[in-house]
Design an enzyme around this catalytic site. Structure first.
Site, PDB file in Angstrom:
ATOM      1  N   CYS A   1      28.277  44.522  31.216  1.00 34.22           N
ATOM      2  CA  CYS A   1      27.868  43.125  31.036  1.00 34.22           C
ATOM      3  C   CYS A   1      26.435  42.865  31.507  1.00 34.22           C
ATOM      4  O   CYS A   1      25.682  42.133  30.863  1.00 34.22           O
ATOM      5  CB  CYS A   1      28.830  42.180  31.747  1.00 34.22           C
ATOM      6  SG  CYS A   1      29.231  42.642  33.436  1.00 34.22           S
TER       7      CYS A   1
ATOM      8  N   HIS B   1      25.931  35.827  34.044  1.00 33.90           N
ATOM      9  CA  HIS B   1      25.039  36.648  34.851  1.00 33.90           C
ATOM     10  C   HIS B   1      23.610  36.161  34.637  1.00 33.90           C
ATOM     11  O   HIS B   1      23.142  36.057  33.501  1.00 33.90           O
ATOM     12  CB  HIS B   1      25.105  38.111  34.416  1.00 33.90           C
ATOM     13  CG  HIS B   1      26.388  38.801  34.763  1.00 33.90           C
ATOM     14  ND1 HIS B   1      27.369  38.224  35.529  1.00 33.90           N
ATOM     15  CD2 HIS B   1      26.832  40.056  34.458  1.00 33.90           C
ATOM     16  CE1 HIS B   1      28.370  39.090  35.677  1.00 33.90           C
ATOM     17  NE2 HIS B   1      28.078  40.195  35.039  1.00 33.90           N
TER      18      HIS B   1
END
Lengths: 372, 372, 372, 372
Positions: free
Chosen positions: C159, C261
């Site tokens: 990710c 993120h």
């Protein structure tokens, strides 16, 4: 410092020493005026290792130097035979057997585990409230097979129970029995231990449920606030507040707080008319524990600190007051349904756990129940 | 889609359009089947600017394209004369004067502000509960100087009141009047607007106080759940639940949650014996609002969604269900002090605020109180 | 909607269906225009149960109705023989064996697990960047023992890698090769799965370490941004960006964010002088993925959305834009050490995980690699 | 305790005493071995009130008893004429004028405000790094109109600068000049003061921007790590590290942490080959400040504490070590782009603010710049 201890050091052991509660025991005992850490017990996986290697230390304060290199033992009584007191921070799934074995080996066990809280011969003691329940120990020893001379078990209460029974005890001492009590808790994540609550469950969230917690508050409060009845044949029993039935209803929630349980409390007094908010404030502020009066060094000067500001207590600002050994109360005011409502906040990892066990042991020393 | 609206578009305005509640109104109205945003009002500082320039947009969804370049007006009735409905997300310090002026100018005002909630001629309506209180509008209009033909003010309730009165209304409909109700709230920070609560106050913390909030819950609940009394001379008045006095006691707390107020609730019914938890669950689940039955497009199908899992509702997981237009209830169980206790969670920025105003206006359309 | 798919439905399976990534696959596939969930695989503990009973559902959206009562199977190829595509959300400790078995059984596996990312014949594809790497599949099939006709494995990236390679790819396409790249990540807790990170570790805290994460970013970036080299004998290999060596340095941190993120990125271009911040902004905004151009329905219109506000992107405000399928960039400015620095934010559970696998499969459909 | 102070008490004043930084000054000074709080200055709104009434106290520790009833003065020099040292926690919008007036009145001002940091005659001192810059004070005094005998201003650095220059100074002392440095900060909310950051902006979020912060780090680092050049005519000037140009690039972010700035840092040394990670660890651990060596009582024994655990430092666990007076470093390792990277964490409200001012004053006492 007040206190009646003669100054001799007393060797103590810690069971479950690598866990969350065990780490708290170690931090408190490392600075204790007369308890000295002599043995550390943990699972067989940790046994044989230096403590600093065995524990995943998660405290803000560093590991005390005197235990860093201490070798961890298994939780067997033979490794603790020189200890006059054993503190148990064991998990409930193993605490029953181990504490039973330690008591049978004539060790004085002060436990934070829930296993013996409902035992009819084991005192469930919040040290700022019902140290008088230590009087059950002789019966606990004499009913043991074989009868015990020194061994016994004393438990302290669940952290969320502890927070609320302290002001309730103050109210009953000042104004007589309570009839009913409604409690809603907002409990810190540290109450669930480590790893405990997954972060995905609590960030930006409230979890309105903690398994078994409401039942603990509703039951333990009665045992702690109740007295000890003596039957005809001399047998003693905890009366569960039965002379003045008390109904307790709790709703427990987990919130995104690290330490410090906040609880809203409403009470109804038996006495009519009930006391005013101002009378309640004064009674709470004036309440002094026997533990403090008799010189237990870990007992706080202010059992209940009463805030005047409208927005206190708050866990982040108030949990470290008196090293978390007392409780903070605020917002004492009338309740439209019961009589009086207020907010109480207690440090769940201090007075709500290890600190209670330690004051209980200090009180037992004062009462001559511990032979150093 | 059910509903009885004839499909014609209705022009609406938003007062306080740049604020937190105003932004919510805009998001909801931008997707509304028949309300069309026609005018935006804000302070003189914003007036004359394009909306996207005037507002500090703090929503997860982007600014709707139809309002990006709309010019913001001052909150004066002449700028809203073509609007059949005006939604007010104004702050309380200015809402009183502005809403008064708009009503006097024959505008229908649906306000989220608190200023008129206690007015004896202004309905305080939670649209899933007491739309029947719209029947007070003719009296509000006729008592105005000069009497009004189209202008009126309808308010919706405080967000924390809204959460609890919805299940309480369901219980009263099913089981008759309640006698008492104890509530502890755990309220989201978005309830305080923007900038609202400083982060230093709430991270790792609970604030056990929200100014004026407990009084709002304790008072508004009575107006909403009460009926309308007609005196001899034909004057109507809100009866404040006085036929069956209801005592409400609230303890309000702020927690580190972005959206979604969670509340623990205990109730006592007048009826003895009280309903069982299972009967309560069924009554809550079965409760349908008139707003939904009569086809208000923003009314949720499930007024009260009852969870069976032991740890629900949770604000993070449940606040977006039905776009936050209903409430979620869980943990219906017996209370040792009152009769039944449960947890309710409502989205404070949806049904707790703008969504309520909009459903109220939809209901007024259904009832012919709005002339497009 | 653009797109070239012929409209026929394609049966798909989900491995690890009860886990965090599996739940995301299910939510996305339940609304997919042509993929239809046909089989669900999980551990033997869940096998035989209805999905709603087997899964501990932790998503904001409810369980899609079409899978609630679907029976979960063990992760064995025979239960998925009717599936044209299998999505794997398996944990790394079991993904290797199971995905190997599924490929050997002639199934097309699109995996979110890390096990095959470094395999020299398995494409590591971020679908907005390097779908061209699907050209490695024939070699993967032919080198298999026995050679495969339909079975293959495609992985997507970690990710935190995904977030950064998308803007890096845009920059290389516009301005030629990069020479070096420094990245500091602030990663969401959902990246660690469930139960994942203990709440005590992250509330009021930053954890400046995620095991293995920095190595993944530094290595995967090279495979993804690199090309495919063909040696004399016709063997293909991933060139790891070796024609223009690229040095990547990452520092990974966990922060108290649920999803999204955020990463600070600085880059140095080979080309001198380097592009200006404005040129970089324009190139990022203009970047379009082949997946979108060729009609993959889950590919976002804005591969990189460039914010002009000084304080964006922010995970809470921007992670749901385009259902989290693109990335958000902001603060493009000069760097005093390298050339240009900026902030990128990507939804780690959408484009950072399940969404990538699904677009990869959509692209494989477009390219005729999937037989429905 | 080491130290060369003669034990005489020194009267000090605090400007901005009711604010966040002022409260920190008061907590530290209340326990100081020789500084004694003599006067408190705040805005005219607070002047004339008792301190406990004037301040909205937001610290975990209670208000020190010696200041509770002290009367707050306006920030005018005549009220501070008996003070040998004045600490300024003033906001930047008023600090310039007030500090100028205090210096002109022959008071020694140690300021946490940014106003004079870029003044060519005012030392910008991180007390564990560049106390040598106090040598600029005579020139500051002599260039004043009229020349000063005792009055001067010393500033300390921005909190995020302080965190990084301490390890950078250690590296330069051990290995010679640095060539470049890349920094990404994850800064605590307390850095923004109170009310500071709205909770809606930071809960479940990262804000990748702090106004002016990156420029401060990039500029202040050069002034602090640079030397003092003397020109032909004897004029001194801060050389901004110009003998060995140092390029600093910072990316600043706000995260949901109460106290403690965490920063990822990568550096390139002039010296080739660069030191190894192990050499860097040893140099950081060995670094001792002159402030500590010369006996400043608030200087920490460990200027840089180097963690060996892979996941430290963490703000929640490490910010209170040494009362937050040192910094914590961890994860020292090679960087693929520059030479070495590591993580540093510093308590922004201790060494990042009030503690720095106090050590600076202690050092000035040692150097005879303060007349008690």
């Amino acid at each position: 410092m007040h206190g009646v201890h003669d100054g001799k050091q007393i060797k103590v052991g810690v069971l479950g020493a690598t866990g969350t509660v065990g780490q708290r025991f170690i931090l408190l005992l490392a600075e204790h005026p007369y308890f000295v850490i002599h043995a550390l017990g943990a699972s067989s996986r940790s046994a044989g290792k230096q403590y600093a290697k065995a524990a995943t230390w998660k405290q803000v304060k560093p590991i005390p130097s005197q235990v860093r290199e201490m070798i961890v033992d298994e939780c067997k009584p033979e490794h603790f035979s020189e200890c006059a007191v054993v503190f148990s921070g064991l998990d409930a799934d193993v605490a029953g057997d181990i504490e039973t074995a330690f008591r049978a080996a004539e060790l004085a066990v002060f436990s934070n585990a829930k296993n013996f809280r409902r035992d009819p011969n084991v005192p469930l003691i919040v040290p700022l409230v019902n140290t008088a329940h230590l009087s059950m120990i002789p019966q606990q020893q004499s009913l043991h097979e074989p009868p015990l001379k020194k061994g016994f078990i004393v438990t302290n209460a669940n952290c969320s129970t502890t927070a609320v029974v302290i002001p309730l005890a103050a109210l009953e001492r000042a104004f007589g029995p309570l009839e009913s009590c409604m409690i809603t808790t907002m409990q810190a994540i540290s109450g669930a231990g480590y790893p405990g609550l997954p972060s995905l469950d609590i960030l930006d969230n409230v979890v309105p449920y903690i398994s078994g917690e409401e039942e603990k508050i509703e039951w333990e409060t009665l045992k702690i606030l109740g007295g000890i009845a003596t039957e005809d044949e001399g047998t003693k029993s905890f009366d569960m507040h039965s002379r003045h039935p008390l109904r307790v209803s709790a709703s427990c929630n987990r919130v995104a707080v690290i330490e410090g349980h906040t609880e809203t409390v409403s009470v109804r007094f038996a006495r009519r008319p009930p006391p005013s908010p101002q009378q309640v404030r004064e009674a709470l502020q004036a309440f002094t524990s026997d533990a403090y009066s008799l010189g237990c060094p870990s007992a706080p000067r202010h059992t209940v600190f009463v805030h005047e500001e409208p927005d206190r207590p708050q866990p982040r600002l108030d949990r470290d007051f008196q090293q978390g050994a007392g409780v903070s109360v605020g917002r004492v005011r009338q309740c439209r349904v019961l009589d009086i409502k207020f907010v109480v906040m207690a440090n769940n990892v201090a007075i709500g756990a290890a600190t209670s066990s330690i004051i209980n042991a200090e009180f037992a020393v004062v009462k001559g129940l511990i032979q150093a």
